[in-house]
Design an enzyme around this catalytic site. Structure first.
Site, PDB file in Angstrom:
ATOM      1  N   SER A  14      38.844  58.794  40.025  1.00 37.74           N
ATOM      2  CA  SER A  14      38.320  59.703  38.935  1.00 37.74           C
ATOM      3  C   SER A  14      37.113  58.879  38.252  1.00 37.74           C
ATOM      4  O   SER A  14      36.021  59.612  38.108  1.00 37.74           O
ATOM      5  CB  SER A  14      39.233  60.177  37.841  1.00 37.74           C
ATOM      6  OG  SER A  14      39.618  58.880  37.048  1.00 37.74           O
ATOM      7  N   ASN A  15      37.258  57.528  38.568  1.00 37.15           N
ATOM      8  CA  ASN A  15      35.835  56.792  38.018  1.00 37.15           C
ATOM      9  C   ASN A  15      34.783  56.651  39.130  1.00 37.15           C
ATOM     10  O   ASN A  15      33.854  56.562  38.921  1.00 37.15           O
ATOM     11  CB  ASN A  15      36.553  55.377  37.734  1.00 37.15           C
ATOM     12  CG  ASN A  15      37.099  55.424  36.163  1.00 37.15           C
ATOM     13  OD1 ASN A  15      36.394  55.416  35.227  1.00 37.15           O
ATOM     14  ND2 ASN A  15      38.322  55.397  35.971  1.00 37.15           N
ATOM     15  N   LYS A  66      45.727  36.702  52.686  1.00 31.83           N
ATOM     16  CA  LYS A  66      44.784  37.495  52.010  1.00 31.83           C
ATOM     17  C   LYS A  66      43.466  37.236  52.405  1.00 31.83           C
ATOM     18  O   LYS A  66      42.363  38.299  52.443  1.00 31.83           O
ATOM     19  CB  LYS A  66      45.131  36.999  50.275  1.00 31.83           C
ATOM     20  CG  LYS A  66      44.317  37.940  49.494  1.00 31.83           C
ATOM     21  CD  LYS A  66      44.723  37.379  48.003  1.00 31.83           C
ATOM     22  CE  LYS A  66      44.038  38.076  46.836  1.00 31.83           C
ATOM     23  NZ  LYS A  66      45.111  38.878  46.132  1.00 31.83           N
ATOM     24  N   ARG A  92      44.478  45.193  43.084  1.00 32.28           N
ATOM     25  CA  ARG A  92      44.999  43.864  43.684  1.00 32.28           C
ATOM     26  C   ARG A  92      43.915  42.789  42.979  1.00 32.28           C
ATOM     27  O   ARG A  92      42.959  43.104  42.486  1.00 32.28           O
ATOM     28  CB  ARG A  92      44.695  43.958  45.190  1.00 32.28           C
ATOM     29  CG  ARG A  92      45.525  44.387  46.023  1.00 32.28           C
ATOM     30  CD  ARG A  92      45.196  44.545  47.264  1.00 32.28           C
ATOM     31  NE  ARG A  92      46.245  45.367  47.888  1.00 32.28           N
ATOM     32  CZ  ARG A  92      47.710  44.771  48.015  1.00 32.28           C
ATOM     33  NH1 ARG A  92      47.841  43.435  48.056  1.00 32.28           N
ATOM     34  NH2 ARG A  92      48.455  45.493  48.568  1.00 32.28           N
ATOM     35  N   ASN A 108      34.942  44.806  36.783  1.00 27.30           N
ATOM     36  CA  ASN A 108      36.334  45.497  36.870  1.00 27.30           C
ATOM     37  C   ASN A 108      36.137  46.190  35.649  1.00 27.30           C
ATOM     38  O   ASN A 108      35.884  45.864  34.621  1.00 27.30           O
ATOM     39  CB  ASN A 108      37.401  44.536  36.968  1.00 27.30           C
ATOM     40  CG  ASN A 108      38.802  45.119  36.813  1.00 27.30           C
ATOM     41  OD1 ASN A 108      38.981  45.887  37.821  1.00 27.30           O
ATOM     42  ND2 ASN A 108      39.622  44.541  36.008  1.00 27.30           N
ATOM     43  N   HIS A 110      38.973  47.953  33.024  1.00 28.38           N
ATOM     44  CA  HIS A 110      40.456  47.747  32.745  1.00 28.38           C
ATOM     45  C   HIS A 110      40.921  48.693  31.575  1.00 28.38           C
ATOM     46  O   HIS A 110      40.108  48.735  30.656  1.00 28.38           O
ATOM     47  CB  HIS A 110      40.644  46.259  32.232  1.00 28.38           C
ATOM     48  CG  HIS A 110      42.236  46.104  32.150  1.00 28.38           C
ATOM     49  ND1 HIS A 110      43.014  45.841  32.995  1.00 28.38           N
ATOM     50  CD2 HIS A 110      42.759  45.988  30.882  1.00 28.38           C
ATOM     51  CE1 HIS A 110      44.267  45.629  32.551  1.00 28.38           C
ATOM     52  NE2 HIS A 110      44.121  45.629  30.967  1.00 28.38           N
TER      53      HIS A 110
HETATM   54  C1  GRF Z   1      41.585  53.059  35.399  1.00 30.30           C
HETATM   55  O1  GRF Z   1      42.310  53.589  34.401  1.00 30.30           O
HETATM   56  C2  GRF Z   1      41.042  51.818  35.385  1.00 30.30           C
HETATM   57  O2  GRF Z   1      40.912  51.252  34.135  1.00 30.30           O
HETATM   58  C3  GRF Z   1      42.437  51.065  36.016  1.00 30.30           C
HETATM   59  O3  GRF Z   1      42.761  51.963  37.034  1.00 30.30           O
HETATM   60  C4  GRF Z   1      42.538  53.540  36.609  1.00 30.30           C
HETATM   61  C5  GRF Z   1      41.863  53.943  37.713  1.00 30.30           C
HETATM   62  O4  GRF Z   1      41.647  55.316  37.576  1.00 30.30           O
HETATM   63  N1  GRF Z   1      41.838  49.573  36.608  1.00 30.30           N
HETATM   64  P1  GRF Z   1      40.999  56.203  38.740  1.00 30.30           P
HETATM   65  O5  GRF Z   1      41.352  55.860  39.992  1.00 30.30           O
HETATM   66  O6  GRF Z   1      39.411  55.828  38.691  1.00 30.30           O
HETATM   67  O7  GRF Z   1      41.160  57.487  38.340  1.00 30.30           O
END
Ligand code: GRF
Length: 204
Positions: A14-15, A66, A92, A108, A110
């Site tokens: 979704s992001n 890795k 990861r 990142n 979070h």
């Molecule tokens: C988000 O809440 C982000 O903060 C976390 O994982 C989630 C990812 O959501 N690291 P999406 O896949 O972007 O919907």
């Protein structure tokens, strides 16, 4: 220089969708060059494909270690000339191979107000701790888990009626605005890093 993003995701994406919407509306001057995932079947990759964006699911299980796995990711990123990495729900820990390809150019997202509740299940951690406020953080990636210099944070209330899904949805809403905003700061070359401190030109 044109900002060419490599977006890393493991889940819904979704992001990623929020980044694409910001680009389409003109609010974010960048291109999503490539989308990379450690989960070949994740919805984020399907979203990328629907937008005609090069996307690759790379399974860590197909590599001896890795470093080899991350070398494959970096090769895909380079093939599409990505010059900035966004970890948007990438579940990861980045090793030196991946970090080394995007020094100072990897952020990142979070779902908590760091340094509170790093690592997995940050939303559940916040609920279990009984905090009244949580939120999201965008930070630079360093060798630790969710420990890099903080660029931006947005708070949301934690309600007594919340469960993990409700709180996560509220956090997602602010993430979807904050992440594209931070990326645009980078696109405008306004972000300066001084040790633990990040200075953003134009902010009070
Ligand atoms: C988000 O809440 C982000 O903060 C976390 O994982 C989630 C990812 O959501 N690291 P999406 O896949 O972007 O919907």
């Amino acid at each position: 220089m044109e900002m060419r993003l490599a977006v890393f995701a493991s889940g819904e994406g979704s992001n990623l969708a929020a980044i694409l919407a910001a680009i389409e509306s003109g609010a974010l001057q960048a291109t999503v060059a490539v989308v990379l995932s450690d989960r070949p079947d994740c919805p984020a990759l399907q979203r990328a494909e629907a937008h005609g964006i090069p996307s690759y699911g790379v399974s860590p299980a197909d590599f001896p270690n890795k470093a080899a796995f991350e070398t494959a990711l970096v090769a895909h990123a380079r093939r599409w000339q990505a010059n900035f990495a966004v970890l948007a729900g990438y579940l990861r820990i980045c090793g030196p191979t991946l970090r080394g390809a995007f020094v100072g150019q990897m952020i990142n997202l979070h779902p908590a107000l760091l340094p509170a509740f790093p690592g997995l299940d940050a939303v559940g951690q916040a609920l279990a701790a009984g905090v009244r406020v949580s939120g999201c953080t965008v930070h630079l990636v360093d060798e630790g888990v969710d420990t890099g210099p903080i660029i931006a944070q947005q708070a949301v209330p934690v309600l007594q009626s919340d469960d993990v899904d409700r709180l996560r949805a509220r956090i997602h809403e602010v993430e979807h605005r904050l992440l594209p905003t931070v990326l645009q700061w980078f696109a405008e070359d306004r972000v300066h890093i001084n040790g633990r401190h990040v200075f953003v030109e134009g902010l009070p």
